[in-house]
Scaffold this active site. Structure first.
Site, mmCIF file in Angstrom:
data_model
loop_
_atom_site.group_PDB
_atom_site.id
_atom_site.type_symbol
_atom_site.label_atom_id
_atom_site.label_comp_id
_atom_site.label_asym_id
_atom_site.label_seq_id
_atom_site.Cartn_x
_atom_site.Cartn_y
_atom_site.Cartn_z
ATOM 1 N N GLY A 25 49.637 40.275 24.404
ATOM 2 C CA GLY A 25 49.198 41.727 24.837
ATOM 3 C C GLY A 25 49.374 42.719 23.614
ATOM 4 O O GLY A 25 49.095 42.253 22.522
ATOM 5 N N ASP A 26 49.982 43.653 23.976
ATOM 6 C CA ASP A 26 50.367 44.511 22.852
ATOM 7 C C ASP A 26 52.056 44.393 22.480
ATOM 8 O O ASP A 26 52.769 44.224 23.167
ATOM 9 C CB ASP A 26 50.233 46.126 23.319
ATOM 10 C CG ASP A 26 50.619 46.791 21.916
ATOM 11 O OD1 ASP A 26 49.764 47.103 21.246
ATOM 12 O OD2 ASP A 26 51.780 47.479 21.921
ATOM 13 N N LYS A 63 59.751 31.512 24.676
ATOM 14 C CA LYS A 63 60.977 32.081 25.494
ATOM 15 C C LYS A 63 60.559 32.079 27.072
ATOM 16 O O LYS A 63 59.754 32.685 27.397
ATOM 17 C CB LYS A 63 61.539 33.492 25.111
ATOM 18 C CG LYS A 63 62.372 33.612 24.068
ATOM 19 C CD LYS A 63 62.813 34.933 23.749
ATOM 20 C CE LYS A 63 61.659 35.724 23.128
ATOM 21 N NZ LYS A 63 61.991 37.110 22.607
ATOM 22 N N ASP A 95 54.501 33.442 20.503
ATOM 23 C CA ASP A 95 55.168 33.291 21.790
ATOM 24 C C ASP A 95 54.334 32.238 22.719
ATOM 25 O O ASP A 95 53.181 31.962 22.371
ATOM 26 C CB ASP A 95 55.119 34.843 22.520
ATOM 27 C CG ASP A 95 56.035 35.807 21.854
ATOM 28 O OD1 ASP A 95 56.662 35.337 21.089
ATOM 29 O OD2 ASP A 95 55.908 36.748 22.118
ATOM 30 N N GLU A 100 0.811 -1.127 -0.040
ATOM 31 C CA GLU A 100 0.014 -0.069 0.167
ATOM 32 C C GLU A 100 0.788 1.266 -0.059
ATOM 33 O O GLU A 100 0.940 2.094 0.925
ATOM 34 C CB GLU A 100 -0.918 0.080 1.130
ATOM 35 C CG GLU A 100 -2.073 -1.243 1.154
ATOM 36 C CD GLU A 100 -2.624 -1.186 2.399
ATOM 37 O OE1 GLU A 100 -2.971 -0.518 3.312
ATOM 38 O OE2 GLU A 100 -2.895 -2.463 2.785
ATOM 39 N N ALA A 104 45.393 37.401 33.594
ATOM 40 C CA ALA A 104 44.055 38.256 33.427
ATOM 41 C C ALA A 104 43.669 37.912 32.017
ATOM 42 O O ALA A 104 44.037 37.298 31.175
ATOM 43 C CB ALA A 104 44.890 39.769 33.041
ATOM 44 N N PRO A 144 45.658 39.771 26.144
ATOM 45 C CA PRO A 144 45.936 38.940 27.362
ATOM 46 C C PRO A 144 45.848 37.190 27.235
ATOM 47 O O PRO A 144 46.329 36.607 27.957
ATOM 48 C CB PRO A 144 45.313 39.532 28.284
ATOM 49 C CG PRO A 144 44.046 40.118 27.735
ATOM 50 C CD PRO A 144 44.579 40.559 26.161
ATOM 51 N N MET A 166 56.454 40.975 33.931
ATOM 52 C CA MET A 166 57.743 40.124 34.200
ATOM 53 C C MET A 166 58.008 40.276 35.549
ATOM 54 O O MET A 166 59.372 40.219 35.974
ATOM 55 C CB MET A 166 58.539 40.147 33.416
ATOM 56 C CG MET A 166 58.213 39.820 31.978
ATOM 57 S SD MET A 166 59.618 39.945 30.628
ATOM 58 C CE MET A 166 59.002 41.644 30.024
HETATM 59 N N1 SAH Z 1 53.575 42.452 25.096
HETATM 60 C C1 SAH Z 1 52.933 41.941 26.423
HETATM 61 C C2 SAH Z 1 53.923 41.906 27.386
HETATM 62 C C3 SAH Z 1 54.802 40.782 27.242
HETATM 63 S S1 SAH Z 1 56.021 40.534 28.356
HETATM 64 C C4 SAH Z 1 51.817 42.763 26.668
HETATM 65 O O1 SAH Z 1 51.872 43.956 26.186
HETATM 66 O O2 SAH Z 1 51.114 42.430 27.871
HETATM 67 C C5 SAH Z 1 55.261 39.049 29.490
HETATM 68 C C6 SAH Z 1 54.795 39.646 30.557
HETATM 69 O O3 SAH Z 1 53.245 40.052 30.521
HETATM 70 C C7 SAH Z 1 54.420 38.661 31.555
HETATM 71 O O4 SAH Z 1 55.486 38.187 32.390
HETATM 72 C C8 SAH Z 1 53.286 39.346 32.328
HETATM 73 O O5 SAH Z 1 53.773 40.289 33.202
HETATM 74 C C9 SAH Z 1 52.618 39.954 31.370
HETATM 75 N N2 SAH Z 1 51.402 39.142 30.802
HETATM 76 C C10 SAH Z 1 50.957 38.489 29.564
HETATM 77 N N3 SAH Z 1 49.848 37.861 29.766
HETATM 78 C C11 SAH Z 1 49.485 38.188 30.700
HETATM 79 C C12 SAH Z 1 48.101 37.856 31.565
HETATM 80 N N4 SAH Z 1 46.945 37.128 30.919
HETATM 81 N N5 SAH Z 1 47.808 38.230 32.700
HETATM 82 C C13 SAH Z 1 48.559 39.055 33.510
HETATM 83 N N6 SAH Z 1 50.032 39.330 32.839
HETATM 84 C C14 SAH Z 1 50.215 39.016 31.579
#
Ligand code: SAH
Length: 469
Positions: free
Chosen positions: A303-304, A271, A249, A44, A413, A226, A384
């Site tokens: 970071g920057d 490093k 890094d 069917e 952070a 960060p 650092m």
């Molecule tokens: N260029 C990066 C810094 C590089 S030197 C910037 O602008 O943040 C590496 C250092 O960055 C670490 O020793 C620590 O002091 C800081 N750092 C990087 N990431 C971090 C995070 N998530 N929380 C806190 N400190 C951080």
């Protein structure tokens, strides 16, 4: 992932459907899109099935499946709306070496059929392992909307052009050709003049890319923020997605690297503080080598890139080798750390400046203008600084900073493991030790956290610390 999605080649294969009611009709609507020979068994049959049979889209046998019917079948669907019959057919299917599916019965099935968005040859399969059918439908609707109706046609025309496109060198140039085609050139041409116009546009695009093919590589020096992928800039995200080579890094975490293309070469040039695993010269040479070979390189720094990132050395190396480059700014960890601790890095009447200093440089612990920093109202974001904490504490106190000066430590952070520890200069090193701060961390000297996971301890005996420094 219990069910692994794969695409099955149905050309010249046999798919058997047992059942000829509405359940079978629903499955057949999908199955008839394939190139398989489709055999339906059932008494069917619904009118649609009869019509399909008359149109020779499938072959219909108006009785129940028998064992011999399933020989050579690749897929067997039991769609009888009858548990006992479905079980019998599934067992016959398995015995015949076919993969079997009992419609709407996940546990009794060896495979399941996903929700499908069809832009043949582009198909999107959506499955939730039965966990969330409503969600699957929602994703299907979203995908239907996102994929223009002409996607399939563009892909079909594109397929015929793949050989011609091989005139372009493999890699970035060829990818860009296809990305331009699907992103803009193809849809525009299709709207303007249909398939013939699309083919004309493809040739024009190919000529254009062949002419500009000698384009050398390029390095993007990117601040990756960060750590949280959300804190990447849109620009960084886009470049990462297009890069041929990613050099990063140690502090750039996996969730960010996952945004790179699957084919991209990813190199960690870690490093570890105090332990020079990758020398700066080797990193520079690596970037230059890839870019000179024509690759688009994403150099990811945490970071920057311009803050404690040895950016100038990399720029000099690139300039020296004649490699073009640009800088993409990122959220520096101090900015992310301040946000996490709920504080402003400057405040009218409190600190009208803040210094970004490093606890360590190539020669070990870094020296600074301690006298200036020890003045009341000074503030610093110390990068650092984990290993240097005791040193920094001693130096500042020797130069007259008071033990009560607030210090905020923000570890990791923006990452899931983020921790904010409120302390004072006087108890900095003991707090770092008792809290097991390993870093990466920012130490805010002279700034008190608004929110913290750990509150300040009583002050250590300041003189013993000052005395050690
Ligand atoms: N260029 C990066 C810094 C590089 S030197 C910037 O602008 O943040 C590496 C250092 O960055 C670490 O020793 C620590 O002091 C800081 N750092 C990087 N990431 C971090 C995070 N998530 N929380 C806190 N400190 C951080």
């Amino acid at each position: 992932m219990r069910h692994f999605p794969v695409y099955l080649d149905t050309k010249g294969q046999r798919i058997v459907v047992s059942g000829a009611g509405q359940t079978a009709v629903a499955k057949l609507r999908l199955i008839l899109k394939t190139e398989a020979d489709v055999l339906v068994y059932g008494e069917e049959p619904e009118a649609e099935i009869v019509a399909w049979a008359q149109a020779e889209k499938l072959s219909l046998t108006q009785r129940a499946v028998k064992a011999g019917d399933l020989a050579g079948a690749r897929l067997v669907y039991a769609a009888n709306d009858d548990e006992t019959e479905d079980a019998r057919v599934a067992a016959l299917g398995r015995a015949a070496g076919a993969l079997t599916n009992v419609v709407d019965n996940l546990e009794a099935s060896e495979f399941i059929t996903p929700a499908i968005v069809d832009r043949d040859p582009v198909t999107v399969a959506i499955g939730t392992e039965g966990a969330a059918p409503v969600l699957a439908r929602k994703i299907k609707a979203m995908t239907e909307e996102a994929l223009a109706a002409e996607t399939g046609q563009l892909a079909r025309i594109g397929r015929t052009f793949r050989e011609a496109a091989e005139m372009l060198p493999q890699g970035a140039v060829r990818r860009e050709f296809w990305s331009d085609y699907y992103g803009a050139v193809g849809p525009r041409a299709l709207a303007a003049g249909g398939a013939p116009e699309v083919r004309r546009a493809l040739w024009a695009l190919l000529r254009e890319k062949l002419a500009s093919d000698a384009r050398p590589g390029h390095v993007h020096l990117i601040g990756a923020g960060p750590g949280a992928p959300e804190m990447l800039t849109q620009k960084a995200r886009r470049i990462l997605h297009e890069a041929d080579v990613v050099i990063h890094d140690r502090l750039v975490p996996a969730p960010i690297l996952e945004l790179a293309r699957r084919e991209a070469l990813i190199v960690e040039v870690g490093k570890i503080p105090g332990d020079q695993s990758w020398r700066q010269d080797d990193i520079n040479a690596l970037m230059v080598r890839h870019a000179a070979g024509g690759a688009r390189v994403a150099r990811l720094k945490s970071g920057d890139a311009g803050i404690f990132g040895r950016l100038d050395e990399e720029i000099e190396a690139l300039d020296g080798a004649g490699i073009s480059h640009d800088i993409v700014p990122g959220i520096t960890s101090a900015a992310a750390a301040a946000a996490a601790a709920g504080i402003s890095m400057t405040r009218r009447g409190r600190n009208s400046s803040i210094r970004f200093i490093t606890g360590q440089d190539v020669d070990g612990f870094a020296e600074h203008d301690w006298r200036g920093l020890a003045q009341p109202g000074s503030a610093a974001a110390i990068y650092m600084g984990v290993r240097a904490a005791r040193f920094v504490q001693g130096r500042l106190m020797v130069h007259g900073a008071t033990a009560e000066t607030p210090v905020t430590v923000v570890e990791n952070a923006s990452r899931p493991e983020q921790r904010i520890v409120a302390t004072t200069l006087g108890s900095l090193s003991s707090t770092m030790a008792s809290e097991g701060i390993k870093g990466p961390a920012i130490l805010f000297y002279g700034l008190a956290a608004r929110t913290a996971d750990v509150l300040p301890l009583p002050i250590d005996t300041p003189h013993s610390i000052a005395g050690e420094a």
